[in-house]
Enzyme design. Structure first.
Site, mmCIF file in Angstrom:
data_model
loop_
_atom_site.group_PDB
_atom_site.id
_atom_site.type_symbol
_atom_site.label_atom_id
_atom_site.label_comp_id
_atom_site.label_asym_id
_atom_site.label_seq_id
_atom_site.Cartn_x
_atom_site.Cartn_y
_atom_site.Cartn_z
ATOM 1 N N ALA A 107 -33.453 74.055 8.973
ATOM 2 C CA ALA A 107 -33.766 74.525 7.630
ATOM 3 C C ALA A 107 -34.757 75.663 7.570
ATOM 4 O O ALA A 107 -35.157 76.058 6.510
ATOM 5 C CB ALA A 107 -34.275 73.370 6.753
ATOM 6 N N LEU B 282 -32.342 74.032 -0.469
ATOM 7 C CA LEU B 282 -33.563 74.053 0.338
ATOM 8 C C LEU B 282 -33.638 75.343 1.138
ATOM 9 O O LEU B 282 -32.649 75.760 1.747
ATOM 10 C CB LEU B 282 -33.575 72.866 1.307
ATOM 11 C CG LEU B 282 -34.581 72.928 2.468
ATOM 12 C CD1 LEU B 282 -36.013 72.816 1.952
ATOM 13 C CD2 LEU B 282 -34.294 71.833 3.499
ATOM 14 N N SER B 283 -34.804 75.966 1.174
ATOM 15 C CA SER B 283 -35.087 77.058 2.086
ATOM 16 C C SER B 283 -34.125 78.218 1.846
ATOM 17 O O SER B 283 -34.090 78.777 0.749
ATOM 18 C CB SER B 283 -35.033 76.519 3.522
ATOM 19 O OG SER B 283 -35.574 77.418 4.435
ATOM 20 N N ALA B 284 -33.298 78.597 2.842
ATOM 21 C CA ALA B 284 -32.306 79.640 2.599
ATOM 22 C C ALA B 284 -31.356 79.222 1.489
ATOM 23 O O ALA B 284 -30.891 80.050 0.698
ATOM 24 C CB ALA B 284 -31.521 79.929 3.874
#
Length: 390
Positions: free
Chosen positions: A352, A148-150
């Site tokens: 997040a 997720l995300s990074a």
């Protein structure tokens, strides 16, 4: 060689900024164990794992990468991955970032020294995978990665730098590989500014290794109301991997799933090589259909969003580690059809968010910034203030 856990990374601990995440039957808390028997570790990462007691030889491995300010246990609790692993018999590896590497616990997806093959955090994750495979008899043709995300952006980097390690990957609210080589470019990429065309994006994947194929299959998930990593990035990730697979823009499948939409591009065997889920009205996070029934997984919370669609189960099915029923039961489709477009999570914690920060060691010797920053520094400070870090 054994490596110590990162600060705050003891088994079963929950990181700051994750309100309401305690142990539950859905995963998290004490379900993960520290995993330290891997080397080299140039990225100085910690790791946790979940291995079912009755894991069979030749089982699959799913590598799960958390987002900024999250940790392995909190992400597992929200997403429900260990619950699925126990139910369907596959192993999990959770690399975990340390504050010494990034004060906001982001994987450094925007730093070439951490995403290049054989270097930094990417090399550490590759070493973890090799050690897990050797210890638990994992089938090397059944290794997958998601984040997720990074963590999604780092999953992009792993698929590019080590494509031979992965059968498939899933990128949730992430970014294409190679769109940033520093903080200013990362902020531009997150905002959807100056996104390269498909030819350029595909070329950056091919340049990341000497791999000639076959290439990993890729599932992309993106909320269309995401203001942290804008929706343009989801389309760009799909375009990057379509180009690598030699697929055109015309999709083989476009289907509504309640208010949401899935688009897929198939390979010569008719399998979905690339798929893109566009989640209506969703902000920054993992789309969930919380629960423990068919077509359900995870627990709603900060950036774990009840969207009426089970991304964890569908990704597991795409990986081939969960039944197709988990990805498309009549009950799940009926619930999705009734679901209203999900609103962005209003929890104030910056969990997040990708707020890229340079390694502190590289900045200690620099002169102090002016009291009224300008240019790049002003952009960085604006992003940190928006995330509640300044």
């Amino acid at each position: 060689m054994k490596f110590p856990l990162a600060p705050g990374g003891r088994p079963g601990s929950l990181g700051a900024g994750l309100p309401g995440l305690g142990a539950s039957p859905l995963g998290g808390g004490d379900r993960l164990a520290a995993f330290t028997d891997f080397a080299p570790n140039p990225g100085a990462l910690a790791a946790h794992a979940y291995v079912p007691d009755d894991l069979e030889p030749g089982a699959a491995l799913v590598v799960v990468l958390h987002g900024c300010t999250q940790n392995a246990a909190g992400y597992d609790h929200g997403s429900g991955w260990s619950w699925l692993a126990e139910r369907h018999g596959f192993a999990l590896l959770f690399p975990e970032q340390a504050r010494a590497n990034n004060p906001n616990l982001c994987f450094n997806w925007f730093q070439p020294k951490d995403t290049a093959r054989g270097q930094g955090e990417a090399a550490s994750i590759a070493a973890m995978i090799g050690a897990m495979a050797e210890r638990h008899g994992i089938d090397p043709a059944r290794v997958h990665v998601t984040g997720l995300s990074a963590g999604g952006a780092m999953a992009s980097a792993m698929l590019a730098a080590y494509p031979e390690l992965f059968a498939s990957g899933a990128i949730i609210a992430g970014l294409p590989h190679g769109v940033a080589a520093g903080v200013p470019q990362a902020l531009d990429a997150m905002a959807g500014r100056a996104v390269p065309d498909a030819d350029t994006l595909g070329g950056r994947v091919r340049a990341a290794s000497n791999h000639a194929g076959p290439w990993p299959r890729v599932s992309v998930w993106q909320g269309d109301a995401d203001s942290t990593v804008t929706a343009r990035n989801g389309a760009a990730v799909a375009a990057q991997w379509r180009h690598v697979h030699g697929l055109g823009e015309a999709a083989a499948v476009t289907e509504p799933i309640g208010p949401h939409r899935r688009t897929a591009w198939t390979d010569a065997e008719g399998r979905a090589a690339i798929e893109l889920y566009e989640i209506a009205g969703m902000g920054h996070g993992v789309p969930l259909n919380p629960g423990t029934g068919e077509g359900e997984a995870g627990t709603a919370g900060a950036h774990m969003l009840d969207a009426g669609i089970d991304s964890t189960g569908r990704i597991a099915a795409f990986f081939g580690v969960g039944p197709e029923a988990a990805a498309g039961t009549a009950a799940a489709k009926a619930r999705a059809a009734k679901a209203k477009p999900v609103k962005p999570n209003k929890v104030p914690a910056p969990t997040a968010k990708i707020v890229p920060l340079p390694r502190p060691a590289a900045k200690r010797a620099e002169p102090e910034q002016p009291s009224e920053p300008s240019g790049v520094q002003a952009v960085i400070e604006k992003a940190l203030k928006a995330a509640g870090l300044m």
